[in-house]
Scaffold this motif. Structure first.
Motif, PDB file in Angstrom:
ATOM      1  N   GLY A  17      67.633  58.628  20.064  1.00 12.36           N
ATOM      2  CA  GLY A  17      66.621  57.687  20.756  1.00 12.36           C
ATOM      3  C   GLY A  17      65.838  56.912  19.587  1.00 12.36           C
ATOM      4  N   HIS A  18      66.915  56.430  18.586  1.00  8.23           N
ATOM      5  CA  HIS A  18      66.571  54.779  17.792  1.00  8.23           C
ATOM      6  C   HIS A  18      67.152  53.436  18.638  1.00  8.23           C
ATOM      7  N   VAL A  19      65.790  53.014  18.900  1.00 12.52           N
ATOM      8  CA  VAL A  19      66.008  51.931  19.933  1.00 12.52           C
ATOM      9  C   VAL A  19      66.506  51.418  19.358  1.00 12.52           C
ATOM     10  N   ASP A  20      67.782  50.524  19.471  1.00 17.14           N
ATOM     11  CA  ASP A  20      68.431  49.153  18.313  1.00 17.14           C
ATOM     12  C   ASP A  20      67.937  48.077  19.088  1.00 17.14           C
ATOM     13  N   GLY A  21      67.345  47.556  19.795  1.00 14.35           N
ATOM     14  CA  GLY A  21      66.960  46.305  20.403  1.00 14.35           C
ATOM     15  C   GLY A  21      66.576  46.461  22.224  1.00 14.35           C
ATOM     16  N   VAL A  22      65.799  45.914  22.190  1.00 10.03           N
ATOM     17  CA  VAL A  22      65.345  44.927  23.454  1.00 10.03           C
ATOM     18  C   VAL A  22      66.354  44.155  24.425  1.00 10.03           C
ATOM     19  N   GLY A  23      66.806  44.376  25.908  1.00 11.71           N
ATOM     20  CA  GLY A  23      67.432  44.028  26.503  1.00 11.71           C
ATOM     21  C   GLY A  23      66.966  43.205  27.201  1.00 11.71           C
ATOM     22  N   THR A  24      67.565  42.234  28.984  1.00 11.18           N
ATOM     23  CA  THR A  24      67.077  41.689  29.525  1.00 11.18           C
ATOM     24  C   THR A  24      67.957  41.787  30.449  1.00 11.18           C
ATOM     25  N   VAL A  25      66.951  41.870  31.846  1.00  4.62           N
ATOM     26  CA  VAL A  25      67.688  42.184  33.072  1.00  4.62           C
ATOM     27  C   VAL A  25      68.058  40.519  33.760  1.00  4.62           C
ATOM     28  N   LEU A  26      68.953  40.503  33.680  1.00  2.00           N
ATOM     29  CA  LEU A  26      69.570  39.166  33.955  1.00  2.00           C
ATOM     30  C   LEU A  26      70.027  39.206  35.793  1.00  2.00           C
ATOM     31  N   ARG A  27      70.349  40.247  36.798  1.00  2.00           N
ATOM     32  CA  ARG A  27      70.420  40.553  37.832  1.00  2.00           C
ATOM     33  C   ARG A  27      71.056  42.304  38.540  1.00  2.00           C
ATOM     34  N   ARG A  28      70.680  41.820  39.524  1.00  2.00           N
ATOM     35  CA  ARG A  28      70.447  43.669  39.998  1.00  2.00           C
ATOM     36  C   ARG A  28      71.430  43.364  40.952  1.00  2.00           C
ATOM     37  N   THR A  29      71.952  43.695  41.608  1.00  2.00           N
ATOM     38  CA  THR A  29      72.812  44.099  42.343  1.00  2.00           C
ATOM     39  C   THR A  29      73.240  45.493  43.353  1.00  2.00           C
TER      40      THR A  29
END
Length: 198
Positions: free
Chosen positions: A100-112
């Motif tokens: 539960g210790h978030v390391d960072g935030v990612g971005t959704v590039l695509r969803r197929t």
């Protein structure tokens, strides 16, 4: 400690600013069973401490560090959030070890979309890329997932029908931000072997 197996999707009822921090009020039912003040609940993958609870939800403190380094800072009333209570010592570890210790935030590039699953590509911050391995584990918004492939700056996951139906990952959109927690074992191994590599 958590497993990355979401118990329910709750809803942010309100957020109350308190001295630079936030009191997050979350509507929930399943996770409030046997919940006590002081217990830990993963909210969108972020370990928070319950400061008040009732049958219809709970309130948790969110410190400035968590607001700055996770997606919680952008959540407003009505936002859905994945919820999981801390795992009991006598419980099953069905996902993987999640702190539960978030390391960072990612971005959704695509969803197929697939015939029964969706494939999702997520950009990973450069500082975290080395901890992501094909067939390894990663927590996305608190959900334990298996990495299907990796590139230099992204990774893929496949979302099965259950994950799509019972977590917020079913509503992911291109450009959306997600909390990421890499496998803690990888971080410890790097730390332990750093002195041995010359």
């Amino acid at each position: 400690m958590f497993t990355g197996l979401v118990e329910e999707v709750g809803t942010v009822r309100d957020r109350e600013q308190v001295d630079g921090a936030v009191l997050l009020h979350v509507a929930a039912t399943a996770v409030t069973v046997d919940l006590s003040d002081g217990d830990s609940v993963a909210v969108a993958g972020v370990c928070l401490t319950v400061v008040d609870h009732h049958a219809g939800g709970f309130t948790a403190d969110v410190m400035p560090e968590s607001l700055a380094r996770t997606t919680l800072g952008a959540l407003g009333p009505g936002a859905p959030v994945n919820l999981e209570r801390a795992v009991r010592a006598d419980g099953r570890l069905g996902g993987h070890l999640v702190q539960g210790h978030v390391d960072g935030v990612g971005t959704v590039l695509r969803r197929t979309p697939g015939p029964r699953w969706d494939e999702v590509e997520i950009a990973v911050p450069a500082t975290l890329a080395r901890y992501v391995a094909e067939k390894g584990s990663i927590a996305v918004e608190g959900v334990s997932l298996t990495v299907t492939h990796v590139t230099q700056d992204s990774f893929g996951v496949a979302l099965i029908p259950t994950t799509l139906a019972v977590t917020t990952l079913g509503t992911l959109v291109t450009g959306g931000l997600v909390n990421l927690e890499v496998d803690v074992v990888a971080k410890y191994l790097e730390r332990l072997t750093a002195g041995a590599v010359r």
